[in-house]
Write an enzyme that holds these catalytic residues in place. Sequence first.
Site, PDB file in Angstrom:
ATOM      1  N   LYS A  95      -8.509  -1.845   5.685  1.00  0.00           N
ATOM      2  CA  LYS A  95      -8.695  -2.358   4.322  1.00  0.00           C
ATOM      3  C   LYS A  95      -7.661  -3.444   3.999  1.00  0.00           C
ATOM      4  CE  LYS A  95      -8.732   1.950   3.063  1.00  0.00           C
ATOM      5  NZ  LYS A  95      -8.893   3.324   2.719  1.00  0.00           N
ATOM      6  N   ASP A 136     -15.004   2.421   7.084  1.00  0.00           N
ATOM      7  CA  ASP A 136     -13.944   3.331   6.639  1.00  0.00           C
ATOM      8  C   ASP A 136     -14.442   4.225   5.514  1.00  0.00           C
ATOM      9  OD1 ASP A 136     -11.230   4.390   6.277  1.00  0.00           O
ATOM     10  OD2 ASP A 136     -11.409   3.365   4.355  1.00  0.00           O
ATOM     11  N   HIS A 192       0.850  -1.195   0.000  1.00  0.00           N
ATOM     12  CA  HIS A 192       0.000   0.000   0.000  1.00  0.00           C
ATOM     13  C   HIS A 192       0.881   1.238   0.000  1.00  0.00           C
ATOM     14  CE1 HIS A 192      -3.443   2.556   0.867  1.00  0.00           C
ATOM     15  NE2 HIS A 192      -2.590   3.253   1.593  1.00  0.00           N
ATOM     16  N   SER A 216      -7.631   3.514   9.017  1.00  0.00           N
ATOM     17  CA  SER A 216      -8.299   3.484   7.720  1.00  0.00           C
ATOM     18  C   SER A 216      -7.539   2.563   6.752  1.00  0.00           C
ATOM     19  CB  SER A 216      -8.358   4.920   7.174  1.00  0.00           C
ATOM     20  OG  SER A 216      -8.608   4.934   5.800  1.00  0.00           O
TER      21      SER A 216
HETATM   22  N1  URA Z   1      -5.543   6.652   2.562  1.00  0.00           N
HETATM   23  C1  URA Z   1      -6.498   5.944   3.192  1.00  0.00           C
HETATM   24  O1  URA Z   1      -6.916   4.881   2.731  1.00  0.00           O
HETATM   25  N2  URA Z   1      -7.000   6.430   4.340  1.00  0.00           N
HETATM   26  C2  URA Z   1      -6.588   7.581   4.888  1.00  0.00           C
HETATM   27  O2  URA Z   1      -7.071   7.953   5.933  1.00  0.00           O
HETATM   28  C3  URA Z   1      -5.585   8.318   4.222  1.00  0.00           C
HETATM   29  C4  URA Z   1      -5.074   7.828   3.054  1.00  0.00           C
END
Ligand code: URA
Length: 425
Positions: free
Chosen positions: A185, A159, A80, A181
């Site tokens: 995921k 989220d 990520h 957040s």
């Molecule tokens: N990317 C995300 O998925 N969440 C955030 O809070 C900031 C960047």
Amino acid sequence: MTDIIAKKKNGEKLSEQQIRDLIDGYVNGDIPDYQMSALLMAIYFNGMDEDEIYILTDAMKNSGEVIDLTDIKGNKVDKHSSGGVGDKLSLTACPVAAAAGVKIAKMSGRGLGFTGGTIDKLESVPGFRTDIPMDEFKANVNEIGLSIISQSEEIAKADKMIYALRDVTSTVDVPALIASSIMSKKLAMGSDAVLLDVKYGDGALMKTKEDAENLAKLMIMIGEKNGKRTDALISDMDQPLGNCVGNSLEIAEAIKTLKGNGPEDMFKSTVEMAGRMIYLGGIAETVAEGERIAEEMISSGRAFEKFREFIIRQGGDVNVIDDISLLPVAAVKREIKGKDVGIIDKSQIRHISALAVGTASQICGAGRTKKGEKVDPGAGILLNKKAGDTVEPDDAIALLYASDEDKAQEAIYKLTNCWDYIKIK
Ligand code: URA
């Protein structure tokens, strides 16, 4: 809910039950936006401790679908990036790592602002399908080691709802909320290991290296407490990564990088990232060995072959991959010369603002200003010169590709302010 808000306002710790009730209540509509907004602002001022962040992440992960990847053989590694201008590393590091035997089952997003996300970039390849069914996604990962699909509405529902509220209540830049957040995921995607790329600089969410390191520590804590091997790279986003910003332009640059003839910074970052993914996937015993394998995947042509296989599997037009001149190009092309940005003598570029290039690329048509807007796959900016390069007044320092003449003019105006240079002898 008023007790929860008051507790956080007073700097106290929320209990596990309070956090779980909060997430359940918000997702099922019992807690209104105005109360959630007040709580988010209290968290902005008073933060959350590690226990609270861990529970918040778990509650958000469980608010939606949790993918089971256990029937995919081998070690599954996810990556990520916290986002940056010209960041196309998913398009390069994932095929490199997959060529080395790592299994990559990745969900990516469409972008808002700047350029598109990985999904927008992939969709600039005609025919490429990003919304394939879960069975096909898993089969692809099992058989060729790599699949990338668009973010499901069902993953970490809380989220999605909270992020939309943060966006309009000035509570995006809160480490506890960013970490929970992102990790909710990643955990819902079911991989065995996660590599995080936390960017800092003027084109990134985190402005300083220290803030990026602190965010990385929080995310590593969450991943490890969940039994996932988790690691992070901290990287500078002061100037764009590579020379291309924009969807099809970035696909073209990713292909060049996979063939070993991309820009130096792209090659270095790809090897660094893929090397760590190979290490996290248990294929190398050290990061250095992982990096050596990554380099070999590129020099042997296996990384590019993996990318090609991945594009074909998901319906993309392979002719475009073999001949990048067939990729979509925006309607209006403009050249920016040194003299257009004020260079009147031989000069050296000191800095190019990633933020300004990102914004200009968005104006060209490569990014969105509103959710759901269509992006122009061929729009964007190609930087011929970057920090450290020497420029003469007549040198073409950038090429701009815009959807129409008005956008081109506005983007040129934005770009001319983003060069910092000094005269040299
Ligand atoms: N990317 C995300 O998925 N969440 C955030 O809070 C900031 C960047």
